[in-house]
Each structure stands twice: as C-alpha cells, then as structure tokens.
Design a protein around this motif. Structure first.
Motif, PDB file in Angstrom:
ATOM      1  N   LYS A  22       0.813  -1.484  -0.614  1.00  0.00           N
ATOM      2  CA  LYS A  22       0.106  -0.119   0.088  1.00  0.00           C
ATOM      3  C   LYS A  22       1.102   1.042   0.159  1.00  0.00           C
ATOM      4  CE  LYS A  22      -3.922   2.558   2.545  1.00  0.00           C
ATOM      5  NZ  LYS A  22      -4.133   3.766   1.575  1.00  0.00           N
ATOM      6  N   ALA A  23       1.331   1.102   0.555  1.00  0.00           N
ATOM      7  CA  ALA A  23       2.908   2.368   1.009  1.00  0.00           C
ATOM      8  C   ALA A  23       3.253   2.830  -0.259  1.00  0.00           C
ATOM      9  CB  ALA A  23       3.667   2.266   2.302  1.00  0.00           C
ATOM     10  N   ASP A  26       0.541   4.155  -2.620  1.00  0.00           N
ATOM     11  CA  ASP A  26       0.294   5.143  -2.379  1.00  0.00           C
ATOM     12  C   ASP A  26       1.394   6.038  -2.738  1.00  0.00           C
ATOM     13  OD1 ASP A  26      -2.298   4.234  -2.499  1.00  0.00           O
ATOM     14  OD2 ASP A  26      -2.024   3.992  -0.564  1.00  0.00           O
ATOM     15  N   GLU A  27       2.062   6.366  -2.082  1.00  0.00           N
ATOM     16  CA  GLU A  27       3.704   7.037  -1.674  1.00  0.00           C
ATOM     17  C   GLU A  27       4.799   6.864  -2.890  1.00  0.00           C
ATOM     18  OE1 GLU A  27       4.561   7.041   2.582  1.00  0.00           O
ATOM     19  OE2 GLU A  27       3.502   5.174   2.593  1.00  0.00           O
ATOM     20  N   LEU A  28       5.339   5.722  -3.440  1.00  0.00           N
ATOM     21  CA  LEU A  28       5.648   5.687  -3.453  1.00  0.00           C
ATOM     22  C   LEU A  28       5.389   5.946  -5.794  1.00  0.00           C
ATOM     23  CD1 LEU A  28       8.521   3.382  -2.523  1.00  0.00           C
ATOM     24  CD2 LEU A  28       8.742   6.170  -2.393  1.00  0.00           C
ATOM     25  N   THR A  31       5.589   9.249  -7.801  1.00  0.00           N
ATOM     26  CA  THR A  31       7.214  10.042  -7.571  1.00  0.00           C
ATOM     27  C   THR A  31       7.532   9.453  -8.378  1.00  0.00           C
ATOM     28  OG1 THR A  31       8.150   8.901  -5.673  1.00  0.00           O
ATOM     29  CG2 THR A  31       6.896  10.548  -5.315  1.00  0.00           C
ATOM     30  N   SER A  82      12.239  11.139  -5.194  1.00  0.00           N
ATOM     31  CA  SER A  82      11.379   9.959  -4.998  1.00  0.00           C
ATOM     32  C   SER A  82      12.443   9.777  -4.256  1.00  0.00           C
ATOM     33  CB  SER A  82      11.334   9.229  -6.933  1.00  0.00           C
ATOM     34  OG  SER A  82      11.778   8.185  -6.718  1.00  0.00           O
ATOM     35  N   ALA A  85      11.572  10.308  -0.578  1.00  0.00           N
ATOM     36  CA  ALA A  85      10.074   9.689  -0.148  1.00  0.00           C
ATOM     37  C   ALA A  85      10.451   8.090  -0.557  1.00  0.00           C
ATOM     38  CB  ALA A  85       9.283  10.074  -1.137  1.00  0.00           C
ATOM     39  N   THR A  86      11.442   7.707  -1.578  1.00  0.00           N
ATOM     40  CA  THR A  86      11.540   6.370  -0.952  1.00  0.00           C
ATOM     41  C   THR A  86      12.744   5.826   0.724  1.00  0.00           C
ATOM     42  OG1 THR A  86      12.195   5.998  -3.567  1.00  0.00           O
ATOM     43  CG2 THR A  86      13.118   4.073  -1.742  1.00  0.00           C
ATOM     44  N   ARG A  88      12.065   7.631   3.107  1.00  0.00           N
ATOM     45  CA  ARG A  88      11.100   7.455   4.479  1.00  0.00           C
ATOM     46  C   ARG A  88      10.032   6.606   4.021  1.00  0.00           C
ATOM     47  NH1 ARG A  88       9.775  12.866   1.618  1.00  0.00           N
ATOM     48  NH2 ARG A  88       8.032  11.208   0.486  1.00  0.00           N
ATOM     49  N   VAL A  89       9.734   5.901   3.358  1.00  0.00           N
ATOM     50  CA  VAL A  89       9.006   5.500   3.137  1.00  0.00           C
ATOM     51  C   VAL A  89       9.618   3.630   3.330  1.00  0.00           C
ATOM     52  CG1 VAL A  89       7.265   3.227   1.562  1.00  0.00           C
ATOM     53  CG2 VAL A  89       7.400   5.971   1.416  1.00  0.00           C
ATOM     54  N   ARG A  92      10.624   1.066   7.036  1.00  0.00           N
ATOM     55  CA  ARG A  92       9.635   0.910   7.250  1.00  0.00           C
ATOM     56  C   ARG A  92       9.240  -0.260   7.812  1.00  0.00           C
ATOM     57  NH1 ARG A  92       5.869   6.098   5.747  1.00  0.00           N
ATOM     58  NH2 ARG A  92       4.534   4.563   5.493  1.00  0.00           N
TER      59      ARG A  92
END
Length: 111
Positions: A22-23, A26-28, A31, A82, A85-86, A88-89, A92
């Motif tokens: 999902k991350a 949604d997040e990567l 970008t 990008s 963002a990578t 950050r994501v 986790r």
C-alpha cells in the motif's frame, strides 16, 4: 527502448507485506510516474520464488525511449523527490538493499 530496474533485494518484515504494498502504491508510485521522459512504469511484487532463491519483494521497471531521456530523468528534481520519498517509506518495512540495472529489451512473439 531501455528499462531501468530497481531491484529491492531482501525481505519485508513479518506481517507488513500488505502495508508495504500500500505504501509503495500510494506514496512511491506517484513519484516514479513523475519522472520526465518515462514512457511506462511497472511495479511488481513478489508472489513466489524457487526454494533457496534470493528475495526480491519489489521490482520497479521504468521504460525510457533512449539513454538521453534516462539521463535527464536521473538528473531531475523529480528523481530527487523520489529518492527522498523512498528513504522515508522503505526503512519502515524492508530489510535489504536496492540496486539498479539498465537493460535494452528485445521482444519476440511467442510460438
């Protein structure tokens, strides 16, 4: 046509597969789709692998018409966004390393 692959070699932490996917989407993915000159973006998630094979829970493929387009994308502010963002994501969920490969593809009809 050339393709730049990002191979996520390692493992997703136990119980976090769905959250990781999902991350990524949604997040990567937004970008990666913003890279200038990219003509296609493919995100593939591991379904299964041979016994003893290394884990690649995510493989990203971005197609470009030529090397000049890839070079522009790599130098772009979109790529810097990008990467941020990578960073950050991914930590986790993922333990491993990311490496990149650039390929030239040749397609042939089956049969």
């Amino acid at each position: 046509m050339i393709t730049r692959y990002a191979l996520f070699e390692g493992e997703i932490r136990a119980g976090l597969d769905a959250a990781f996917r999902k991350a990524v989407l949604d997040e990567l993915l937004p970008t990666w789709r913003a890279f200038p000159g990219a003509v296609a973006v493919r995100v593939t998630f591991l379904q299964e692998r041979d016994e003893g094979a290394p884990g690649f829970p995510l493989i990203l493929a971005v197609d470009y018409p030529d090397r000049a387009a890839l070079d522009r994308a790599l130098a772009s502010p979109e790529r810097q966004a990008s990467r941020a963002a990578t960073q950050r994501v991914v930590p986790r969920f993922f333990d491993g390393r990311i490496h990149h490969h650039v390929t030239a593809a040749y397609g042939y009809p089956a049969g």
